[in-house]
Write a protein that holds these residues in place. Structure first.
Motif, PDB file in Angstrom:
ATOM      1  N   SER A 106       0.796  -1.227   0.000  1.00 23.72           N
ATOM      2  CA  SER A 106       0.000   0.000   0.000  1.00 23.72           C
ATOM      3  C   SER A 106       0.828   1.275   0.000  1.00 23.72           C
ATOM      4  CB  SER A 106      -0.961  -0.002   1.199  1.00 23.72           C
ATOM      5  OG  SER A 106      -0.252  -0.161   2.406  1.00 23.72           O
ATOM      6  N   VAL A 107       2.086   1.228   0.396  1.00 24.06           N
ATOM      7  CA  VAL A 107       2.918   2.437   0.412  1.00 24.06           C
ATOM      8  C   VAL A 107       4.128   2.231  -0.511  1.00 24.06           C
ATOM      9  CG1 VAL A 107       3.876   4.216   1.924  1.00 24.06           C
ATOM     10  CG2 VAL A 107       2.230   2.613   2.846  1.00 24.06           C
ATOM     11  N   SER A 108       3.907   1.570  -1.615  1.00 23.49           N
ATOM     12  CA  SER A 108       5.009   1.245  -2.520  1.00 23.49           C
ATOM     13  C   SER A 108       5.236   2.317  -3.574  1.00 23.49           C
ATOM     14  CB  SER A 108       4.736  -0.093  -3.215  1.00 23.49           C
ATOM     15  OG  SER A 108       3.523  -0.032  -3.950  1.00 23.49           O
ATOM     16  N   GLY A 109       4.349   3.331  -3.656  1.00 23.62           N
ATOM     17  CA  GLY A 109       4.496   4.361  -4.656  1.00 23.62           C
ATOM     18  C   GLY A 109       4.478   3.791  -6.060  1.00 23.62           C
ATOM     19  N   HIS A 110       5.184   4.461  -6.973  1.00 20.06           N
ATOM     20  CA  HIS A 110       5.185   4.011  -8.367  1.00 20.06           C
ATOM     21  C   HIS A 110       6.421   3.154  -8.651  1.00 20.06           C
ATOM     22  CE1 HIS A 110       2.903   4.842 -12.129  1.00 20.06           C
ATOM     23  NE2 HIS A 110       3.967   4.256 -12.656  1.00 20.06           N
ATOM     24  N   SER A 111       6.691   2.236  -7.754  1.00 21.33           N
ATOM     25  CA  SER A 111       7.881   1.392  -7.903  1.00 21.33           C
ATOM     26  C   SER A 111       7.580   0.182  -8.775  1.00 21.33           C
ATOM     27  CB  SER A 111       8.383   0.922  -6.534  1.00 21.33           C
ATOM     28  OG  SER A 111       7.389   0.157  -5.872  1.00 21.33           O
ATOM     29  N   VAL A 112       8.617  -0.259  -9.508  1.00 23.45           N
ATOM     30  CA  VAL A 112       8.521  -1.442 -10.344  1.00 23.45           C
ATOM     31  C   VAL A 112       9.652  -2.401  -9.968  1.00 23.45           C
ATOM     32  CG1 VAL A 112       7.437  -0.276 -12.283  1.00 23.45           C
ATOM     33  CG2 VAL A 112       9.914  -0.374 -12.157  1.00 23.45           C
ATOM     34  N   THR A 113       9.511  -3.638 -10.373  1.00 21.02           N
ATOM     35  CA  THR A 113      10.505  -4.669 -10.066  1.00 21.02           C
ATOM     36  C   THR A 113      11.349  -4.933 -11.306  1.00 21.02           C
ATOM     37  OG1 THR A 113       8.969  -5.686  -8.493  1.00 21.02           O
ATOM     38  CG2 THR A 113      10.849  -7.009  -9.212  1.00 21.02           C
ATOM     39  N   LEU A 114      12.634  -4.639 -11.209  1.00 23.91           N
ATOM     40  CA  LEU A 114      13.556  -4.843 -12.324  1.00 23.91           C
ATOM     41  C   LEU A 114      14.628  -5.852 -11.934  1.00 23.91           C
ATOM     42  CD1 LEU A 114      14.139  -1.180 -13.599  1.00 23.91           C
ATOM     43  CD2 LEU A 114      12.734  -2.954 -14.671  1.00 23.91           C
ATOM     44  N   GLN A 115      15.101  -6.615 -12.897  1.00 23.07           N
ATOM     45  CA  GLN A 115      16.192  -7.569 -12.719  1.00 23.07           C
ATOM     46  C   GLN A 115      15.885  -8.623 -11.658  1.00 23.07           C
ATOM     47  OE1 GLN A 115      19.576  -5.023 -11.957  1.00 23.07           O
ATOM     48  NE2 GLN A 115      19.941  -4.709 -14.139  1.00 23.07           N
ATOM     49  N   GLU A 116      14.632  -8.828 -11.401  1.00 27.56           N
ATOM     50  CA  GLU A 116      14.193  -9.880 -10.489  1.00 27.56           C
ATOM     51  C   GLU A 116      13.001 -10.589 -11.118  1.00 27.56           C
ATOM     52  OE1 GLU A 116      13.440  -8.621  -6.496  1.00 27.56           O
ATOM     53  OE2 GLU A 116      15.078  -7.176  -6.520  1.00 27.56           O
ATOM     54  N   THR A 117      12.843 -11.844 -10.799  1.00 27.92           N
ATOM     55  CA  THR A 117      11.711 -12.615 -11.295  1.00 27.92           C
ATOM     56  C   THR A 117      10.540 -12.478 -10.339  1.00 27.92           C
ATOM     57  OG1 THR A 117      13.164 -14.221 -12.358  1.00 27.92           O
ATOM     58  CG2 THR A 117      10.899 -14.912 -11.945  1.00 27.92           C
ATOM     59  N   ILE A 118       9.359 -12.175 -10.861  1.00 31.07           N
ATOM     60  CA  ILE A 118       8.167 -12.157 -10.020  1.00 31.07           C
ATOM     61  C   ILE A 118       7.330 -13.401 -10.329  1.00 31.07           C
ATOM     62  CG2 ILE A 118       8.130  -9.652  -9.822  1.00 31.07           C
ATOM     63  CD1 ILE A 118       5.824  -9.617 -11.818  1.00 31.07           C
ATOM     64  N   ALA A 119       6.696 -13.923  -9.303  1.00 30.32           N
ATOM     65  CA  ALA A 119       5.859 -15.116  -9.454  1.00 30.32           C
ATOM     66  C   ALA A 119       4.399 -14.709  -9.601  1.00 30.32           C
ATOM     67  CB  ALA A 119       6.026 -16.032  -8.242  1.00 30.32           C
ATOM     68  N   VAL A 120       3.680 -15.435 -10.431  1.00 28.86           N
ATOM     69  CA  VAL A 120       2.255 -15.188 -10.658  1.00 28.86           C
ATOM     70  C   VAL A 120       1.502 -16.477 -10.383  1.00 28.86           C
ATOM     71  CG1 VAL A 120       0.510 -14.491 -12.332  1.00 28.86           C
ATOM     72  CG2 VAL A 120       2.783 -13.447 -12.401  1.00 28.86           C
ATOM     73  N   ASN A 121       0.565 -16.422  -9.444  1.00 29.72           N
ATOM     74  CA  ASN A 121      -0.246 -17.589  -9.093  1.00 29.72           C
ATOM     75  C   ASN A 121      -1.720 -17.291  -9.315  1.00 29.72           C
ATOM     76  OD1 ASN A 121       1.910 -19.239  -8.173  1.00 29.72           O
ATOM     77  ND2 ASN A 121       1.931 -18.115  -6.240  1.00 29.72           N
ATOM     78  N   SER A 122      -2.463 -18.281  -9.753  1.00 30.44           N
ATOM     79  CA  SER A 122      -3.901 -18.094  -9.897  1.00 30.44           C
ATOM     80  C   SER A 122      -4.535 -17.965  -8.521  1.00 30.44           C
ATOM     81  CB  SER A 122      -4.517 -19.273 -10.652  1.00 30.44           C
ATOM     82  OG  SER A 122      -4.301 -20.481  -9.937  1.00 30.44           O
ATOM     83  N   ALA A 123      -5.637 -17.235  -8.486  1.00 30.52           N
ATOM     84  CA  ALA A 123      -6.370 -17.036  -7.233  1.00 30.52           C
ATOM     85  C   ALA A 123      -7.857 -17.186  -7.507  1.00 30.52           C
ATOM     86  CB  ALA A 123      -6.069 -15.649  -6.652  1.00 30.52           C
ATOM     87  N   GLU A 124      -8.620 -17.444  -6.480  1.00 32.61           N
ATOM     88  CA  GLU A 124     -10.052 -17.686  -6.638  1.00 32.61           C
ATOM     89  C   GLU A 124     -10.861 -16.507  -6.135  1.00 32.61           C
ATOM     90  OE1 GLU A 124     -11.435 -21.287  -4.937  1.00 32.61           O
ATOM     91  OE2 GLU A 124     -10.281 -22.587  -6.263  1.00 32.61           O
ATOM     92  N   ILE A 125     -11.528 -15.822  -7.052  1.00 36.00           N
ATOM     93  CA  ILE A 125     -12.587 -14.874  -6.713  1.00 36.00           C
ATOM     94  C   ILE A 125     -13.730 -15.227  -7.642  1.00 36.00           C
ATOM     95  CG2 ILE A 125     -13.270 -12.462  -6.501  1.00 36.00           C
ATOM     96  CD1 ILE A 125     -10.397 -11.671  -6.261  1.00 36.00           C
ATOM     97  N   SER A 126     -14.795 -15.733  -7.107  1.00 36.08           N
ATOM     98  CA  SER A 126     -15.862 -16.327  -7.897  1.00 36.08           C
ATOM     99  C   SER A 126     -16.312 -15.403  -9.030  1.00 36.08           C
ATOM    100  CB  SER A 126     -17.062 -16.644  -7.000  1.00 36.08           C
ATOM    101  OG  SER A 126     -18.097 -17.236  -7.755  1.00 36.08           O
ATOM    102  N   GLY A 127     -16.275 -15.942 -10.256  1.00 35.72           N
ATOM    103  CA  GLY A 127     -16.758 -15.207 -11.419  1.00 35.72           C
ATOM    104  C   GLY A 127     -15.718 -14.351 -12.098  1.00 35.72           C
ATOM    105  N   ALA A 128     -14.520 -14.250 -11.524  1.00 39.88           N
ATOM    106  CA  ALA A 128     -13.466 -13.417 -12.103  1.00 39.88           C
ATOM    107  C   ALA A 128     -12.256 -14.271 -12.445  1.00 39.88           C
ATOM    108  CB  ALA A 128     -13.072 -12.310 -11.127  1.00 39.88           C
TER     109      ALA A 128
END
Length: 398
Positions: A106-128
């Motif tokens: 919530s207080v990360s500002g406009h920061s981005v992640t460079l030169q690092e791998t980010i993980a993406v996992n599926s999540a459950e929100i019904s209907g989305a």
């Protein structure tokens, strides 16, 4: 809401390991045909790992409905996001996609992640169709709009929120939820950031549901007018909802103030801080495990990620603290923001309107040259929504 953890390996690591295995097989005298077959399988696996979401998003999408992307700063399991997504799904008018941080940013500002791998996992929100990302809100929006995660690259609207705590004034520069909306604006997609003016001893989780009730008509109106081509161009709006949402005094188009809480740095005793001082992320831990399994694979990929990980920020000075072998000292500090009273009484400022019980809407801009024109168009649009809400309330009362 229940998150579904896939725990798949990042594609880069899969590729590195498989390259090592292939090279070892070659050294052991495998035939060229076997090598070609193995390389084909490797390429297929890598392609599958690199595109985990395309089939899912296609299966869950109805191309006849406009696409709405939702992110936030508080994390994908926060009630503000969950209640908002559930409400959008219930409307039955949109293809709702979620790409949000897996933890509080919530207080990360406009920061981005460079030169690092980010993980993406599926999540459950019904209907989305939903994914959680081990990055910042800006990472989430940038990834979602890139075409690498979803089969589309441009939703009709990006909504960031609902955030826990206001983002008025200079807090907009710190705010992850505002940054998510701003990133969409930079990419040419209309966006809304939404925050609830949470107060520690006054607010409760049900207020997020009330906040959804308040902001949903604005969301629907924005989507409707974007489709008609009458929503203000190059426009992102920050919507601040008062602490008691259902008793709000109406909508007010506001100016961004210079208000912010007071930053307070507190010294932390060295003996209260873990002696190691360096916490290993999941990716770092995974990299070390892979290095133990295969030194070659570690050199190819895993160790590279360890060396490019962001290091903990440590402030060193010559104050009184335990000395290290180099006669330098290490100190630890923790930042907190303390609320402070504001003397500015301008009723058109964002924080003042919010404290007075109004839904405060402020223009977000990244182009100062066109800000005045965009502001005028946004004011006309918001005035129309306010008039529509008043007429709707009058008809209900009569």
């Amino acid at each position: 809401m229940t998150s579904v953890k896939n725990n798949f390996l990042p594609p880069g690591l899969v590729s590195n390991l498989e390259e090592v295995l292939l090279s070892k097989k070659k050294k052991n005298g495998n035939s060229g045909d076997d090598d070609d077959e193995n390389k084909k399988k490797t390429d297929e696996k890598t392609d599958e790992s690199a595109e985990p979401s395309t089939s899912d998003s296609v299966e869950n999408s109805d191309s006849s409905k406009p696409i709405v992307l939702v992110t936030n700063g508080d994390g994908i399991e926060s009630p503000g996001l969950v209640y908002l997504v559930e409400a959008l799904v219930r409307e039955g008018l949109y293809n709702v996609h979620v790409c949000a941080p897996q933890s509080d940013k919530s207080v990360s500002g406009h920061s981005v992640t460079l030169q690092e791998t980010i993980a993406v996992n599926s999540a459950e929100i019904s209907g989305a169709t939903a994914y959680e990302v081990s990055g910042t809100p800006v990472d989430c929006v940038s990834l979602a709009l890139s075409g690498a995660l979803f089969s589309w690259s441009k939703p009709l609207l990006v909504i960031s929120g609902i955030n826990r705590g206001s983002s008025c004034g200079h807090h907009m520069f710190y705010s992850g939820v505002v940054a998510g909306a701003r990133e969409a604006l930079i990419s040419g997609v209309p966006s809304l950031s939404i925050s609830l003016n949470w107060k520690k001893d006054e607010s409760q989780e049900s207020h997020f549901k009330d906040a959804v009730t308040v902001c949903l008509p604005l969301v629907n109106a924005a989507i409707r007018d974007i489709e008609k081509g009458i929503f203000p161009k190059s426009c992102a709006l920050d919507i601040e909802i008062p602490t008691a949402p259902l008793t709000n005094k109406g909508i007010k188009f506001t100016k961004q103030s210079v208000w912010r809480s007071t930053p307070c740095w507190q010294a932390v005793s060295a003996n209260r801080h873990p002696s190691a001082g360096h916490f290993m992320s999941n990716q770092q831990s995974l990299g070390i495990q892979l290095a133990q399994l295969s030194r070659d694979a570690s050199a190819a990929g895993a160790a590279r990620r360890i060396t490019t990980q962001k290091k903990n920020v440590e402030i060193e000075s010559v104050g009184a603290a335990a000395k290290s072998g180099t006669n330098r000292v290490k100190k630890y500090f923790r930042l907190e923001f303390l609320d402070k009273e504001q003397e500015d009484t301008d009723e058109d400022l964002d924080f003042r309107a919010l404290e007075n019980g109004f839904v405060a809407i402020t223009l977000l801009s990244v182009n100062l040259n066109s800000e005045s024109d965009t502001r005028a168009a946004a004011l006309d649009w918001i005035s129309a929504q306010r008039l529509g809400n008043q007429e709707s309330s009058s008809s209900m009362q009569s």
